[in-house]
Write an enzyme that holds these catalytic residues in place. Structure first.
Site, PDB file in Angstrom:
ATOM      1  N   SER A  97       0.788  -1.227   0.000  1.00  0.00           N
ATOM      2  CA  SER A  97       0.000   0.000   0.000  1.00  0.00           C
ATOM      3  C   SER A  97       0.821   1.279   0.000  1.00  0.00           C
ATOM      4  O   SER A  97       0.357   2.307  -0.486  1.00  0.00           O
ATOM      5  CB  SER A  97      -0.942   0.008   1.208  1.00  0.00           C
ATOM      6  N   HIS A 150      -5.564  -3.801  -1.610  1.00  0.00           N
ATOM      7  CA  HIS A 150      -5.315  -2.766  -2.618  1.00  0.00           C
ATOM      8  C   HIS A 150      -5.262  -3.364  -4.025  1.00  0.00           C
ATOM      9  O   HIS A 150      -4.491  -2.913  -4.874  1.00  0.00           O
ATOM     10  CB  HIS A 150      -4.028  -2.014  -2.288  1.00  0.00           C
ATOM     11  N   LYS A 207     -12.595  -0.639   0.605  1.00  0.00           N
ATOM     12  CA  LYS A 207     -11.804   0.209  -0.289  1.00  0.00           C
ATOM     13  C   LYS A 207     -12.516   0.309  -1.639  1.00  0.00           C
ATOM     14  O   LYS A 207     -13.474   1.058  -1.765  1.00  0.00           O
ATOM     15  CB  LYS A 207     -10.378  -0.321  -0.403  1.00  0.00           C
TER      16      LYS A 207
END
Length: 429
Positions: A210, A238, A269
Site C-alpha cells: 500500500s 489494494h 476500499k
C-alpha cells in the site's frame, strides 16, 4: 556484636528510605506528563497527523471544512468511484429497510442473515474459491487467521514490508516467525530451506504493497511454494475489484489464479468503501476459522446495509469490465505526466497507487498543504507509516477521475513542486 547489629539495622533503614524516595518520585510522574512529552516530540519531528474534516459525500470532488470551494480528492481508497454511487446507495437503503440497521449479535448466536450467506457465496464466486468468511474489517481477518490455523510446529514466512495488520496477526500465533527481505526471492528461498523441518509452512505477502504501490512477484513465489511444499497467503486490500483485466486482483494480474491458498481482502476500499473484510479459500480452512477465529467469534456481524451494498458492487463488476479499464487509462496518464515532469514516483506502472517521493517529513506535510490551497486533496505520509527519510505524497487514482481532473492535479504538483524545490524550474506544464 551488639554494635554490629545496630549498624546493620541502620543500613536497612537507609535503603528502605532511599527506595521509598525513589518510588515517591516515580509516583509523581503522571500519564499526562509522559504522553504530552511524546506528543511534543511527534510535533517537533513534523509527523503529527491532523485530520481534515470532509462535509460532503466521498467522491472525486469533495467539500472540506475551511475550504471555500470543493477540492479534488486524490488520496482515497475509492478506486472504482463507488463509495457514493447511486446504485450502491440504493442497495444499502433497500437492505436497511428489509433487514434492519444491525444484528446486535455475533454470527454464531443470532447474527447470520440470508444476505450474509449470499455475500459470502458471491465473494467465493468472484475469486473462484470454495468458501468465504466475513469479518468487520480485513484488519480483523488478518488478526484472526494465523492464530487459528498455525501452531508451534509450523512456520510463517512473511515479506518485510507487509501491512501492519498482517504483522499483528502473525504476532498472535505460536508458529515460528521468519521474515524475508522485500520482494527478495533468493531470501525467500533461503527461509524455505531453513524451515524444511516444520510441519506446515505459509508464505505471507501483500498482493500490492500500500505504501509503495509495488506488486508481489506471485508467479515466482508460487513456484517456490510448489518446490518446497509450502502454501501462499495474500492480502488483496489494494487490488480486489480493480487490479487485473476483470478486477479479480493480483493473482489475475500475475497469472496465478487458482495457485493461491488463501486470500484476505476488504469491502472497505474499492468495493464500496464502507467497512467489512473477508477470508476466502478452501472450505476446510473457512470451517476452521468459523470455529476458532477470535475476531469472528467475538465481534458483531457485518451491518445489513453494508452486505446489501457489497452484493450490488459485485453484481456491477460481474456485468462489466469497464471499471478496471478506466482505472488503467487514468493511472497510465497520471504516471506518464508526472514522469515527464521529473518527479520521482514509485510503484507498478499499472497500479493506481502512485507514491510521489519527497524525503523529508515536514516537507511532505507542507507540500500537501500547498496542494490543498490549489484545490488538490492529498496527504503526506511519514514515519512511522513509512521509514524515516522516505516521506511521500501517496496519490491514488480512481476510475471516476476524469482526464481533466488528473491534468489539474499534475499541474498543481508541478507548480508546488517547483516552489518547494522538488523539481527544476524548467519542468514543463
Amino acid at each position: 556484636e551488639y554494635m554490629g547489629r545496630i549498624f546493620d539495622m541502620l543500613a536497612v533503614a537507609s535503603r528502605l528510605s532511599s527506595n521509598t524516595t525513589k518510588h515517591s518520585v516515580r509516583s509523581l510522574v503522571s500519564f499526562q506528563d509522559v504522553l504530552t512529552e511524546q506528543l511534543a516530540s511527534i510535533e517537533k519531528a513534523g509527523t503529527y497527523k491532523r485530520e481534515r474534516v470532509i462535509t460532503s459525500k466521498q467522491g472525486t470532488s469533495i467539500s472540506v471544512q475551511g475550504q471555500k470551494q470543493e477540492v479534488l480528492n486524490f488520496c482515497a481508497n475509492n478506486y472504482l468511484g463507488l463509495s457514493s454511487h447511486p446504485e450502491v446507495i440504493k442497495a444499502a437503503k433497500e437492505a436497511l429497510d428489509s433487514h434492519g440497521f444491525g444484528l446486535s449479535s455475533v454470527r454464531f448466536i443470532c447474527g447470520t442473515q440470508d444476505i450474509h450467506k449470499q455475500l459470502e457465496k458471491a465473494i467465493s464466486r468472484f475469486h473462484g474459491t470454495e468458501d468465504t468468511i466475513l469479518y468487520p474489517s480485513c484488519f480483523d481477518a488478518n488478526g484472526g487467521f494465523f492464530e487459528a490455523v498455525l501452531s508451534a510446529e509450523d512456520a510463517v514466512i512473511s515479506d518485510k514490508l507487509n501491512h501492519a495488520s498482517i504483522i499483528d496477526g502473525i504476532r498472535l500465533c505460536k508458529a515460528e516467525r521468519h521474515q524475508y527481505q522485500h520482494l527478495d526471492l533468493a531470501d525467500l528461498e533461503a527461509k524455505l530451506i531453513e524451515t524444511q523441518k516444520n510441519r506446515l509452512r505459509l508464505i505471507v505477502t501483500d498482493g500490492v504493497f500500500s505504501m509503495d504501490g509495488d506488486v508481489a512477484p506471485l508467479k515466482e513465489i508460487c513456484d517456490l511454494a510448489d518446490k518446497y511444499n509450502a502454501k501462499v497467503f495474500i492480502d488483496e486490500c489494494h487490488a480486489t475489484g480493480f487490479f487485473g483485466p476483470t478486477g479479480r486482483g493480483s493473482d489475475e494480474q500475475t497469472g496465478t489464479t487458482g495457485r493461491i491458498f488463501v486470500i484476505n481482502s476488504t469491502l472497505g476500499k474499492a468495493m464500496g468503501g464502507a467497512t467489512g473484510g473477508y477470508t476466502t479459500g478452501p472450505r476446510y480452512v473457512i470451517d476452521l476459522l468459523r470455529q476458532r477465529a477470535r475476531p469472528y467469534l467475538f465481534s458483531n456481524t457485518l451491518a445489513p446495509s453494508v452486505a446489501g451494498a457489497s452484493l450490488k458492487v459485485l453484481e456491477m463488476l460481474e456485468r462489466s469490465t469497464e471499471f478496471p479499464k478506466l482505472i488503467q487509462r487514468n493511472t497510465h496518464h497520471f504516471r506518464r505526466r508526472m514522469t515527464e515532469a521529473k518527479f520521482k514516483i514509485l510503484g507498478n506502472k499499472d497500479h493506481p497507487i502512485v507514491p510521489v517521493m519527497v524525503g523529508d517529513a515536514r516537507l511532505a506535510s507542507e507540500l500537501a498543504d500547498d496542494l490543498l490551497q490549489k484545490g488538490i486533496y492529498v496527504i503526506g505520509f511519514s514515519y512511522p507509516v513509512v521509514p524515516v527519510g522516505q516521506a511521500r505524497i501517496r496519490v491514488q487514482i480512481s476510475a471516476a477521475h476524469t482526464i481533466e481532473q488528473i491534468d489539474r492535479a499534475v499541474d498543481a504538483f508541478i507548480e508546488c513542486g517547483r516552489k518547494r524545490g522538488l523539481i527544476a524550474p524548467s519542468s514543463r506544464l
